[in-house]
Design an enzyme around this catalytic site. Structure first.
Site, PDB file in Angstrom:
ATOM      1  N   HIS A   1       1.060  -0.922   0.225  1.00  0.00           N
ATOM      2  CA  HIS A   1      -0.117   0.001   0.014  1.00  0.00           C
ATOM      3  C   HIS A   1       0.586   1.114   0.402  1.00  0.00           C
ATOM      4  O   HIS A   1       0.686   2.175   0.003  1.00  0.00           O
ATOM      5  CB  HIS A   1      -0.621   0.042   1.636  1.00  0.00           C
ATOM      6  CG  HIS A   1      -1.253  -1.553   0.833  1.00  0.00           C
ATOM      7  ND1 HIS A   1      -2.837  -1.736   0.476  1.00  0.00           N
ATOM      8  CD2 HIS A   1      -1.388  -2.373   2.043  1.00  0.00           C
ATOM      9  CE1 HIS A   1      -3.229  -2.365   1.094  1.00  0.00           C
ATOM     10  NE2 HIS A   1      -2.142  -3.227   1.462  1.00  0.00           N
TER      11      HIS A   1
ATOM     12  N   ASP B   1       3.067   5.792  -5.088  1.00  0.00           N
ATOM     13  CA  ASP B   1       2.897   6.718  -6.385  1.00  0.00           C
ATOM     14  C   ASP B   1       2.154   7.356  -7.521  1.00  0.00           C
ATOM     15  O   ASP B   1       0.953   7.722  -7.050  1.00  0.00           O
ATOM     16  CB  ASP B   1       2.744   5.501  -7.303  1.00  0.00           C
ATOM     17  CG  ASP B   1       2.532   5.705  -9.351  1.00  0.00           C
ATOM     18  OD1 ASP B   1       2.657   6.274  -9.337  1.00  0.00           O
ATOM     19  OD2 ASP B   1       2.381   4.665  -9.982  1.00  0.00           O
TER      20      ASP B   1
ATOM     21  N   ARG C   1       0.211   8.004  -9.848  1.00  0.00           N
ATOM     22  CA  ARG C   1      -1.334   7.578  -9.961  1.00  0.00           C
ATOM     23  C   ARG C   1      -2.656   7.230  -8.538  1.00  0.00           C
ATOM     24  O   ARG C   1      -3.182   7.582  -9.594  1.00  0.00           O
ATOM     25  CB  ARG C   1      -0.856   5.436  -9.176  1.00  0.00           C
ATOM     26  CG  ARG C   1      -2.385   5.006  -8.282  1.00  0.00           C
ATOM     27  CD  ARG C   1      -1.804   3.526  -7.228  1.00  0.00           C
ATOM     28  NE  ARG C   1      -2.310   2.887  -6.554  1.00  0.00           N
ATOM     29  CZ  ARG C   1      -3.172   3.593  -5.776  1.00  0.00           C
ATOM     30  NH1 ARG C   1      -2.869   4.629  -5.598  1.00  0.00           N
ATOM     31  NH2 ARG C   1      -3.819   2.635  -5.308  1.00  0.00           N
TER      32      ARG C   1
ATOM     33  N   GLY D   1     -12.322  -3.238  -3.596  1.00  0.00           N
ATOM     34  CA  GLY D   1     -10.879  -3.584  -3.756  1.00  0.00           C
ATOM     35  C   GLY D   1     -10.042  -2.154  -2.761  1.00  0.00           C
ATOM     36  O   GLY D   1      -8.824  -1.383  -3.167  1.00  0.00           O
TER      37      GLY D   1
ATOM     38  N   GLU E   1     -13.361  -4.683   0.989  1.00  0.00           N
ATOM     39  CA  GLU E   1     -12.056  -5.182   0.960  1.00  0.00           C
ATOM     40  C   GLU E   1     -11.391  -6.788   1.619  1.00  0.00           C
ATOM     41  O   GLU E   1     -12.155  -7.226   3.277  1.00  0.00           O
ATOM     42  CB  GLU E   1     -10.576  -4.415   1.614  1.00  0.00           C
ATOM     43  CG  GLU E   1      -9.569  -4.516   2.188  1.00  0.00           C
ATOM     44  CD  GLU E   1      -8.696  -4.527   0.474  1.00  0.00           C
ATOM     45  OE1 GLU E   1      -7.657  -5.536   0.502  1.00  0.00           O
ATOM     46  OE2 GLU E   1      -8.616  -3.984  -0.062  1.00  0.00           O
TER      47      GLU E   1
ATOM     48  N   GLU F   1     -17.594 -10.486  -4.543  1.00  0.00           N
ATOM     49  CA  GLU F   1     -18.188 -11.190  -5.859  1.00  0.00           C
ATOM     50  C   GLU F   1     -19.573 -12.027  -4.239  1.00  0.00           C
ATOM     51  O   GLU F   1     -20.228 -13.277  -3.991  1.00  0.00           O
ATOM     52  CB  GLU F   1     -17.773 -12.973  -5.629  1.00  0.00           C
ATOM     53  CG  GLU F   1     -17.086 -11.932  -6.735  1.00  0.00           C
ATOM     54  CD  GLU F   1     -15.415 -11.905  -6.745  1.00  0.00           C
ATOM     55  OE1 GLU F   1     -14.866 -11.741  -7.832  1.00  0.00           O
ATOM     56  OE2 GLU F   1     -15.243 -11.266  -5.550  1.00  0.00           O
TER      57      GLU F   1
ATOM     58  N   GLU G   1      -9.260   0.373  -8.306  1.00  0.00           N
ATOM     59  CA  GLU G   1      -8.011   0.352  -8.819  1.00  0.00           C
ATOM     60  C   GLU G   1      -7.032  -1.328  -9.167  1.00  0.00           C
ATOM     61  O   GLU G   1      -6.907  -1.740  -7.954  1.00  0.00           O
ATOM     62  CB  GLU G   1      -7.139   1.332  -8.119  1.00  0.00           C
ATOM     63  CG  GLU G   1      -5.552   1.390  -8.102  1.00  0.00           C
ATOM     64  CD  GLU G   1      -4.333   0.793  -8.441  1.00  0.00           C
ATOM     65  OE1 GLU G   1      -4.586  -0.374  -9.196  1.00  0.00           O
ATOM     66  OE2 GLU G   1      -3.699   0.454  -8.126  1.00  0.00           O
TER      67      GLU G   1
ATOM     68  N   GLU H   1      -3.253 -10.421 -12.449  1.00  0.00           N
ATOM     69  CA  GLU H   1      -3.589 -10.416 -10.558  1.00  0.00           C
ATOM     70  C   GLU H   1      -5.383 -10.593 -11.292  1.00  0.00           C
ATOM     71  O   GLU H   1      -6.457 -11.398 -10.063  1.00  0.00           O
ATOM     72  CB  GLU H   1      -3.705  -9.243  -9.864  1.00  0.00           C
ATOM     73  CG  GLU H   1      -2.376  -9.235  -9.427  1.00  0.00           C
ATOM     74  CD  GLU H   1      -2.256  -7.113  -8.645  1.00  0.00           C
ATOM     75  OE1 GLU H   1      -3.074  -8.195  -7.127  1.00  0.00           O
ATOM     76  OE2 GLU H   1      -2.030  -6.464  -8.634  1.00  0.00           O
TER      77      GLU H   1
ATOM     78  N   HIS I   1       4.650   2.441 -10.530  1.00  0.00           N
ATOM     79  CA  HIS I   1       4.818   1.435  -9.714  1.00  0.00           C
ATOM     80  C   HIS I   1       4.449   0.272 -11.069  1.00  0.00           C
ATOM     81  O   HIS I   1       5.183  -0.870 -10.905  1.00  0.00           O
ATOM     82  CB  HIS I   1       4.310   1.370  -8.531  1.00  0.00           C
ATOM     83  CG  HIS I   1       2.914   1.215  -8.567  1.00  0.00           C
ATOM     84  ND1 HIS I   1       1.820   2.059  -8.856  1.00  0.00           N
ATOM     85  CD2 HIS I   1       2.057  -0.334  -8.919  1.00  0.00           C
ATOM     86  CE1 HIS I   1       0.785   1.241  -8.700  1.00  0.00           C
ATOM     87  NE2 HIS I   1       0.947   0.252  -8.287  1.00  0.00           N
TER      88      HIS I   1
END
Length: 382
Positions: free
Chosen positions: A62, A68, A71, A95, A117, A146, A160, A169, A339
């Site tokens: 994190h 970054d 971003r 997320g 999360e 989900e 993100e 991923e 990154h």
């Protein structure tokens, strides 16, 4: 997003990453080499996910993402750019990590932010929300998107989700799931569009440092290691930063994704043909991949970029878009480093090309059957 681990062997997220199960680039007509081996003991998809989410409990991941600035500033700019669609509305952050984007949305006036999360960092996200007096606006939900239940449909989805080479991923399917289940008709998705680019690159210093190095090591001939060095260099993609001077042609589009209508089925396997012309006399050491994402509303959706456009037209189109009233996050070699860096597929041996010589072939990027978080990559070049 930063990865947990890329080769299936190490759960340490902060190690130098390697995309897994990648077929090395092959010349047209040659059989593809075998992909990187999976772990010897079969692992369930649930276990892969557990390891993946566990890696996001490390604060180092994190820290790297938040530091970054390209971003983080892009997301903050996008939220403020679309503030009129966020103010007084319900937002879903897929997320959320430490919750920084959820806090941005709350400060932009969101009525409610559901911050989902799956990793244990959700505990700290709750504390961050409390410390910023936002508990009336931001609801941290510990779980996979989900699996969670929300009290209402949402007006905005923010996430993100991008990984190395955009797709690594495989987090985008979670965003698409949330879109189909929770987003109101006409709702906003941030980012809205993503484009994966590729181009041949020359990088003699990298090749010399990894391969030619073994020909003379402190006066010792260790060239017996050269074949092994070539294999190691080319069998898996490399995550590194290159510059615009390393790119020897205009880029080609691998895939343009419209998050408003892209499907999970399309995500499973993506194949694209490319045909570019070398801009110089130089050895091609491999191909570089990078991406950009746009933050547009549903009504602002830019048309899909046809993959058969002249590469120069593709670049001109994306640059025109970025100069208009659009927030753009780019990981291109000529832009400020991020990154994500760039993803490089190196050849075992360089290929000499002349100026204006045509380089063509195809690339297929697909989810690994052993672990859907990983990617299989097959590149053909002639």
């Amino acid at each position: 997003m930063l990865p947990s681990h890329l080769n299936g062997h190490s759960p340490l997220a902060r190690r130098r990453p390697r995309l897994a199960a990648a077929s090395p680039p092959t010349a047209a007509g040659e059989p593809p080499a075998a992909g990187a081996a999976a772990t010897s003991v079969p692992v369930s998809l649930e276990e892969h996910d557990r390891i993946y989410f566990q890696s996001y409990s490390h604060i180092g991941i994190h820290e790297a993402m938040i530091k970054d600035r390209v971003r983080t500033d892009a997301y903050h700019s996008a939220i403020m750019h679309h503030q009129k669609f966020i103010e007084g509305k319900v937002v879903l952050d897929v997320g959320c990590g430490t919750g920084i984007l959820s806090v941005f949305c709350a400060r932009a006036g969101a009525k409610r932010v559901y911050a989902v999360e799956a990793s244990e960092i959700a505990t700290q996200a709750c504390e961050i929300v409390k410390a910023n007096n936002l508990t009336d606006q931001v609801v941290i939900i510990h779980g996979r998107v989900e699996d969670v239940d929300l009290e209402e449909k949402v007006d905005v989805i923010i996430s993100e989700w991008m990984g190395y080479m955009l797709l690594y991923e495989s987090m985008l399917p979670s965003v698409l799931f949330a879109r189909d289940k929770w987003l109101k008709p006409g709702g906003l998705i941030l980012p809205s569009h993503a484009t994966l680019f590729m181009a041949p690159i020359t990088n003699p210093e990298r090749y010399e440092g990894s391969v030619d190095f073994w020909c003379d090591v402190y006066g010792i001939n260790m060239s017996a290691l050269v074949p092994l060095a070539k294999k190691f260099t080319s069998e898996e993609p490399s995550i590194e930063t290159i510059g615009g001077e390393n790119v020897i042609s205009w880029p080609s589009v691998v895939k343009h994704i419209d998050c408003y209508n892209f499907t999970t089925e399309e995500f499973k396997s993506i194949t694209a043909k490319y045909k570019v012309s070398s801009m110089m006399l130089a050895p091609i050491h491999g191909f570089g991949f990078w991406f950009e994402v746009e933050f547009n509303g549903a009504q602002e959706s830019s048309p899909n970029i046809p993959s058969d456009l002249n590469p120069l037209e593709i670049v001109q189109k994306k640059r025109r878009r970025s100069s208009e009233d659009t927030v753009l996050l780019s990981t291109a070699p000529e832009d400020e480093p991020t990154h994500w860096q760039q993803t490089i597929l190196y050849f075992p041996d360089p290929i000499e090309v002349k100026q204006d010589q045509t380089v063509e072939g195809s690339v297929t990027v697909s989810q690994s059957e052993e672990n859907p978080r990983f990617l299989n990559i097959h590149l053909e070049c002639s």
